[in-house]
Each structure stands twice: as C-alpha cells, then as structure tokens.
Enzyme design. Structure first.
Site, short mmCIF file in Angstrom:
data_model
loop_
_atom_site.label_atom_id
_atom_site.label_comp_id
_atom_site.label_asym_id
_atom_site.label_seq_id
_atom_site.Cartn_x
_atom_site.Cartn_y
_atom_site.Cartn_z
CE LYS A 98 28.85 25.77 69.88
NZ LYS A 98 27.56 25.02 69.92
C1 LIG Z 1 26.67 24.74 68.87
C2 LIG Z 1 25.63 23.74 69.15
C3 LIG Z 1 25.12 22.90 68.12
C4 LIG Z 1 25.57 23.03 66.68
O1 LIG Z 1 26.92 22.72 66.48
P1 LIG Z 1 27.70 23.24 65.18
O2 LIG Z 1 29.12 22.95 65.43
O3 LIG Z 1 27.43 24.73 65.11
O4 LIG Z 1 27.13 22.53 64.01
C5 LIG Z 1 24.19 21.94 68.47
N1 LIG Z 1 23.76 21.81 69.74
C6 LIG Z 1 24.21 22.59 70.74
C7 LIG Z 1 23.67 22.39 72.11
C8 LIG Z 1 25.16 23.59 70.49
O5 LIG Z 1 25.61 24.36 71.48
#
Ligand SMILES: *Cc1c(COP(=O)(O)O)cnc(C)c1O
Length: 455
Positions: free
Chosen positions: A109
């Site tokens: 993120k």
């Molecule tokens: C947010 C997240 C996901 C999922 O990603 P999306 O974009 O919501 O499909 C998977 N793994 C981790 C560690 C995340 O933080």
C-alpha cells in the site's frame, strides 16, 4: 486526459477533480476515457522513479507541471529501504517474487499511498483549504495512509478498521501514531461494513458540505495508477518477451492495476487472481456468480473482503462501457446480494483472469514449504500467491507479488514454522507504545457524528 464514471460515461472530469472526489457522485468509479500506450523501450535501464514518471505522466496530463510531478514522485520513494524500491527475487526457473514491502509500513500500500500523500500536499500548498481524509482498511491501507499524512497541516485523517479483525502489528502501526490529526476508529463489524460506511458518508451531501472528504481507498484512481508502475518495473528487470503475474487479491485494486498495465502495452500473458476463503472474486471469474457471503476471518486479514469495490471497473470494461448496464448490475447486487453474469460476460472475464481460492491450511503449508525449499519466508498473503506458482511449471517468467513483510503477521508465521519472524527496525518498540482509538458500532450516523465533532 479526461475521466468518466462507470455509471455515467458523459462525465469529462480532469485529474485533479477526480483525485479530490475519489468516488463519483453517481456512486460509480472513475476511469480514464482512453488508455495511454507506453513505449517500453524508453523505460529500459531507467530508475524506479523515472519509470513511475513515464507511467503516471499521461494520466495527470497538464494539470501538474512535469517538473513538479517528478519531484512528487522522487519524494515519494526516497525513504524506501531497498535501493531498487521493488526488487525482483528469483526463486526457481521462471519463478519470481516481486517484493513490495520496503515502504514505511511494510506492505505494498505504501507504493501508492506515499505518492498520494505527496500529491495532496503539493496541491494544498498555499491554499487555505482543510480536507478530511476518510478511509476503510482491512489492515494495511490504514497505516500506509496514516504514515503518509500524519502531522500534516489542514489535513485530518479518519481511518475505519474492523475491530479485532486486523493483526496486532497492523493495529499498533495505526493506533500508536499519536499526532493530533490522526483518528482511528474501530468498527464493530467487518471490512465490508467499514467500506460501506465510507461510501455512505461520501454520498451524504449534508456532510460533504461541512468538510471536503477525500477517499484514499483503492476506489481512488490515483492509487491504482501508482500501482501500475511496479508491474512495468517487474517486467523490466527481466529480458523476456512476455510475463505473467500472480496477485493475492481482496478489493481487486492491485490486480486491476496489472490489467491496466496490460492495456498500456505491457506484454502480460496471464493474470492470476488469488483469494483466501473469502472467494467472491474466484466465484465470479470461475462461474459468474457474484453472491455476497459473510466475511470469514483468515490468516490473510488484508484479503478478508467480500465486496470487491474495484471489480466494478472490470464490469464496466466487460459490458463494453455501457454505464446503464453497470448501474443495473450494481443495483441488482445491492438489492438481492446476488447477481449472476451471462455466459458471454463470464468468458470475457476468463479471457483476462485465471482465479483460485486458497484455504488457511494451504496458506500455512505454503509458508512452511517455501521456508524449507527456498529459505524464503513469506507473509500469509504472499503465500496464497506462492501456492499457485508452486503448482505450475512455467515456460516463461511468472511473477508473484510479495504484498507484505512477514513480521506484520507474526502469529500466522509462527503457526506455520514454529518461530516468530524477526522484526525489522520499523516495528521495534511498537508493542510498548501507547495506543489511541475509538470503538464505534457499525452505524454510519454515529461515525458521521464522531467525525463532525472532531474536525
Ligand atoms: C491490500 C492487500 C491485499 C489485497 O489487495 P487488493 O488491492 O485489495 O486486492 C493483499 N495483501 C496485502 C498484504 C494487502 O495489504
């Protein structure tokens, strides 16, 4: 570059407008009205920042000067702790892991959120404007946003997370940030409930008139745009004709960014969507059934999602950009908690995506197996993807995404291998720090009151 809404194709909004709105007033999501094509050859031997600049530039257009945009990008990645920002690790013949946990909160993120934070700071310079960041998190978006916006003037940040459904490290990363502009709210519900409250507040005009809400969830196009970069980056580390990606998925943001990269000319062969036991995406892609079930708690909490907001962007594409059909499908799903796609549309999904749902047991087995066979310690989200790469013998490079650092999910890792992963410096001392958060029932009105009382 102009942007339309998946529920109103007549919109012609500019980049800065859609950045601030996040969600379109008609309830739809923004998409650019064309896909810019990228000449991959000009990206060879460039730094991560330069690749990012070339990918992001056409989406921003002339709304931010090129010099300013480059500075924003440079600032966004300067504190990442790996020189290559997103290193590609080879584990076996044609099998690679793209590690995306070198930002301040140790999950992918950060790659988009740091950029988002810097772009907002730039746009708010010298403007006497106050904004309220509002976001729902299944665990990682929240801390990434808090790191990106803490202590910033004229910005308040409200992050809703599902009470007792995030890992201890995830919670601590959010609640131990004591800056006055940070407000953590634990909702007595699951992630889908948090996301629904956020959407309710965005569409509530009375509240919108009192403050400008800014969406930092992946419904905000700018996040997806910044995520497109590392798919190009991963490909550029190889010298091959084509590449395939495996993406652990929840809200469908990360995998949709991979599809956007494909639209922009990246030679992507296969895209694999991997879910945990919350398998609505796998059900839609394999059988066309979009049926809402209760969210189950798994070892990969950031994927504990049943309403994958970004899938609306894929629906829009697969119904040939017919906004009325999108509206009809989304309303039917909202009212009946169920929608079954026609055969023709299912085929279109399957022409783009492969899908698989991975159980808790397989997740832990995979962590164990990769530690033993490759001396690679994966977090449980990454492990869902690794279980897919482990089951194939690829004839061209497959890249699976490492979404988070294993130390963020120490309990699951300990269950798998019998020991807690060592904590990187970012997480040292976090367990001794004071926490600040408010627990609220699953109720949009109460959250609204809480926000209005604090801004
Ligand atoms: C947010 C997240 C996901 C999922 O990603 P999306 O974009 O919501 O499909 C998977 N793994 C981790 C560690 C995340 O933080």
């Amino acid at each position: 570059m102009k942007y339309l809404s998946t529920r109103n194709i007549k919109l012609q909004e500019g980049f800065i407008d859609i950045l601030f709105q996040g969600l379109s007033k008609d309830g739809g999501l923004f998409l650019p009205n064309t896909w810019p094509l990228i000449d991959i050859n000009i990206l060879r031997d460039k730094s991560y920042e330069e690749v990012a600049f070339n990918i992001i530039k056409p989406f921003v257009g002339s709304e931010i000067s090129q010099d300013e945009l480059y500075k924003i990008i440079e600032n966004s990645y300067k504190d990442f702790t790996h020189q290559e920002v997103a290193p590609l690790v080879k584990i076996d013949s044609n099998k690679y892991i793209l590690e995306l946990f070198y930002g301040p909160t140790l999950a992918f993120k950060d790659y988009a959120m740091q950029f988002l934070g810097n772009i907002f700071l730039h746009l708010m310079q010298n403007k006497n404007k106050k904004i309220t960041i509002l976001g729902a998190t299944s665990g990682d978006t929240g801390s990434a946003a808090i790191e990106a916006f803490k202590g910033k003037e004229n910005i308040n940040v409200f992050i809703l997370h599902p009470h007792k459904r995030v890992s201890q490290v995830q919670r601590k990363q959010m609640t131990t940030v004591l800056d006055k502009n940070i407000f953590n709210v634990a909702i007595e519900g699951d992630f889908d409930d948090c996301q629904k409250i956020v959407k309710d507040l965005f569409l509530d005009e009375a509240t919108q008139n009192k403050t400008s809400f800014i969406a930092i969830n992946s419904i905000n196009w700018a996040r997806l745009m910044a995520q497109v970069v590392y798919y190009f980056w991963g490909y550029l580390q190889l010298n091959e004709k084509k590449v395939s990606f495996i993406v652990p998925s929840g809200n469908f943001g990360n995998i949709f960014s991979a599809h956007v990269a494909q639209k922009m000319g990246l030679p992507v062969d296969q895209l694999h969507v991997v879910t945990n036991q919350n398998d609505i995406l796998n059900q839609i892609i394999s059988s066309g059934q979009m049926i809402l079930k209760n969210v189950k708690q798994t070892y990969s909490p950031s994927m504990d999602i049943q309403i994958s907001s970004n899938f609306e962007r894929q629906i829009f594409e697969s119904v040939n950009g017919d906004d009325k059909v999108v509206k009809k499908i989304m309303n039917a799903f909202k009212n009946n908690k169920k929608y079954v796609f026609e055969k023709e549309i299912i085929t279109k999904f399957q022409n783009i995506y492969h899908s698989k749902s991975v159980s808790n047991d397989t997740t832990l087995d995979t962590i164990r197996k990769f530690k033993k066979n490759y001396n690679y310690l994966a977090d449980p989200h990454t492990a869902t993807g690794l279980s897919v790469i482990d089951s194939i013998s690829p004839n061209h490079p497959f890249i699976t995404l490492a979404c988070a650092h294993p130390a963020k999910f120490g309990d699951a890792v300990e269950k798998a291998i019998g020991e807690i992963p060592s904590y990187p410096k970012e997480l040292k001392n976090i367990f001794d720090k004071e926490e600040k958060m408010t627990i609220l029932p699953n109720n949009s009105e109460l959250v609204k009151t809480h926000i209005l009382n604090n801004i």
